[in-house]
Design an enzyme around this catalytic site. Structure first.
Site, PDB file in Angstrom:
ATOM      1  N   HIS A   1       0.672 -11.427  -3.913  1.00 52.49           N
ATOM      2  CA  HIS A   1       0.443 -12.649  -3.141  1.00 52.49           C
ATOM      3  C   HIS A   1       0.809 -12.420  -1.688  1.00 52.49           C
ATOM      4  CE1 HIS A   1       4.790 -12.980  -4.214  1.00 52.49           C
ATOM      5  NE2 HIS A   1       4.893 -13.466  -2.996  1.00 52.49           N
TER       6      HIS A   1
ATOM      7  N   HIS B   1       1.914 -18.145  -7.837  1.00 53.44           N
ATOM      8  CA  HIS B   1       1.250 -18.305  -6.535  1.00 53.44           C
ATOM      9  C   HIS B   1       0.404 -17.090  -6.174  1.00 53.44           C
ATOM     10  CE1 HIS B   1       4.787 -16.078  -5.587  1.00 53.44           C
ATOM     11  NE2 HIS B   1       4.847 -16.314  -4.313  1.00 53.44           N
TER      12      HIS B   1
ATOM     13  N   HIS C   1       4.991 -12.442   4.799  1.00 55.67           N
ATOM     14  CA  HIS C   1       5.067 -11.221   4.002  1.00 55.67           C
ATOM     15  C   HIS C   1       3.902 -11.142   3.028  1.00 55.67           C
ATOM     16  CE1 HIS C   1       6.988 -14.064   1.091  1.00 55.67           C
ATOM     17  NE2 HIS C   1       6.417 -13.298   0.175  1.00 55.67           N
TER      18      HIS C   1
ATOM     19  N   HIS D   1      14.425 -16.144  -6.551  1.00 56.05           N
ATOM     20  CA  HIS D   1      13.900 -17.341  -5.892  1.00 56.05           C
ATOM     21  C   HIS D   1      14.079 -18.536  -6.825  1.00 56.05           C
ATOM     22  CE1 HIS D   1      11.847 -15.157  -2.767  1.00 56.05           C
ATOM     23  NE2 HIS D   1      11.014 -14.556  -3.577  1.00 56.05           N
TER      24      HIS D   1
ATOM     25  N   TYR E   1      13.185  -8.768  -0.141  1.00 55.37           N
ATOM     26  CA  TYR E   1      12.361  -8.768   1.069  1.00 55.37           C
ATOM     27  C   TYR E   1      12.788  -7.583   1.917  1.00 55.37           C
ATOM     28  CZ  TYR E   1      10.900 -13.661   0.394  1.00 55.37           C
ATOM     29  OH  TYR E   1      10.365 -14.821  -0.060  1.00 55.37           O
TER      30      TYR E   1
ATOM     31  N   GLU F   1       7.514  -7.628   0.164  1.00 51.86           N
ATOM     32  CA  GLU F   1       8.399  -8.120  -0.882  1.00 51.86           C
ATOM     33  C   GLU F   1       8.094  -7.337  -2.156  1.00 51.86           C
ATOM     34  OE1 GLU F   1       7.524 -12.128  -2.250  1.00 51.86           O
ATOM     35  OE2 GLU F   1       9.473 -12.332  -3.220  1.00 51.86           O
TER      36      GLU F   1
HETATM   37 FE   LIG Z   1       6.664 -13.875  -1.888  1.00 56.39          FE
END
Ligand SMILES: [Fe+2]
Ligand code: FES
Lengths: 102, 304
Positions: B148, B196, B210, B242, B251, B261
């Protein structure tokens, strides 16, 4: 090199960036990517000269900024004794309490 | 049909050889094609020709390629992007190496998104017949695939509307100011069932925050962290988890300062009827770094 406004002096080794010399001395200040991409680590060069060994994108550091004496501290290598001034509101922070006599 | 996935990321790098070393030796991608000043790479578990294009000169994002299933999808999304008020253009076959005809959209945040339905098929490194679970000659972190991207937008709410209304994405999670005045600060959107495929946070238009590589699990995240230290990679945050998406993460930055990431754990599946999860601004640090609940300054200031 001397860092303002703290007035702290640190020795940089040959070929070492401003960021690396300060990190080695156990000091921190405002940086981002540490790789020349974001411009967060800009400081004002008050005295002396620096050189860049790697290409710097003009979107990160513009020619006007260079003329005004702004330098990218994660990539700038001092070639003379220098004095730099941190960004407004930024100060040096000691991460190794024993490493550096304030 | 809906958009399938993030197919390729095209970025600028200041030094192509340093970038080659990072993406091939540290991340474990394979260089599939090169021309002066430009490299095309893929991860071992990807079956399309490439997922990353590196172009020498500058930093930051050139474009994101999203793959759709059919030519009809291309036409439909082109029309709907125009109806939304976006400028669109046609991309002819071959403009992107081995990629077929496509549609370029200048999305409301100023990023360039290209949709395409054809790209040369090359297969994964383990193949599609009685495959082993992973290749023995994997290098470095040996990332599975590019998963992503997170982009910045001055008006994240508008970009959320674009991706949901014009491209049929659905919102898995959203960051808002507060419940009574819910201004959108960030949005995590899916086109398929993963948490996502694109995300947006408030920041300067047209910038990249990112793009992420998928790893198998939390152990792989730790191992990736070890390799980052061995290779002197600049690490931004993590390893941590997260709150948003429940993924585990590190990251870090490529040698030009573009943020990468590594991301593991499909925390949940997002069916089209998935109820959007909201995070309020006062809890956003927990949403992003669940364990320490404290964001570093760089997270919201560093974009390329
Ligand atoms: Fe991400
Ligand atoms: S810290 Fe990003 S350019 Fe220096």
């Amino acid at each position: 090199m001397t860092v303002l406004p703290d007035g702290v002096s640190v020795d940089a080794e040959d070929g070492e960036t401003v960021l690396r010399a300060l990190s080695r001395a156990g000091l921190r200040y405002r940086v981002g990517c540490r790789r020349g991409g974001c411009g967060i680590c800009k400081v004002r060069l008050v005295l002396g000269e620096v050189a860049y060994e790697r290409p710097i994108a003009t979107t990160v550091l513009s020619d006007e900024e260079r003329i005004e004496g702004i330098c990218l501290s994660c990539r700038a290598i001092p070639i003379t004794s220098i004095a730099i001034e941190l960004q407004e509101g930024d100060r040096l922070r000691k991460v190794l309490g024993f490493a550096f006599p304030a | 049909m809906s958009v399938m996935r993030l197919g390729f990321v095209h970025i600028r790098v200041t030094d192509l050889e340093e970038a080659r070393n990072h993406y091939s030796n540290t991340m474990g991608m394979k260089v599939v094609h090169e021309e002066p000043g430009k490299l095309w790479l893929k991860c071992w578990d990807e079956y399309d020709h490439h997922s990353l294009v590196l172009e020498e000169g500058g930093v930051g994002l050139v474009k994101l390629g999203y793959k759709v299933q059919t030519k009809d999808d291309l036409e439909r999304y082109e029309k709907r992007a125009q109806q939304f008020g976006c400028t669109t253009g046609r991309v002819s076959a071959g403009e992107n190496l081995t990629v077929g005809d496509g549609v370029a959209i200048s999305v409301p945040s100023g990023h360039r998104v290209e949709l395409y339905d054809e790209i040369e098929y090359v297969g994964t490194d383990t193949g599609a017949l009685n495959p082993d679970p992973w290749p023995r000659d994997g290098r470095g972190i040996a990332a599975h695939w590019i998963d992503h991207a997170l982009v910045a937008a001055d008006d994240p709410g508008l970009l959320e509307r674009f991706f949901t209304e014009a491209l049929d994405f659905h919102v898995a999670e959203r960051a808002i100011t507060n419940i009574s005045h819910p201004e959108v600060l960030g949005s995590w959107m899916a086109c398929g069932e993963s948490p996502h495929d694109i995300a947006v946070i408030k920041g300067p238009d047209a910038k990249l925050h990112h793009f992420a590589f998928h790893l198998e699990d939390w152990n792989a995240i730790l191992r990736a962290g070890d390799i980052m230290s061995m290779d002197d990679v600049s690490v931004d945050i993590g390893p941590t988890r997260h709150g948003i998406t429940r993924g585990t993460t590190i990251y870090f930055f490529d040698p030009s300062g573009n943020r990468n990431e590594v991301f593991a754990g499909l925390g949940y599946r997002t069916f089209p009827d998935f109820p959007t999860v909201n995070w309020t601004e006062d809890q956003l640090a927990k949403g992003i770094v669940y364990i320490s609940r404290e964001l570093n300054e760089a997270f919201t200031t560093v974009f390329t």
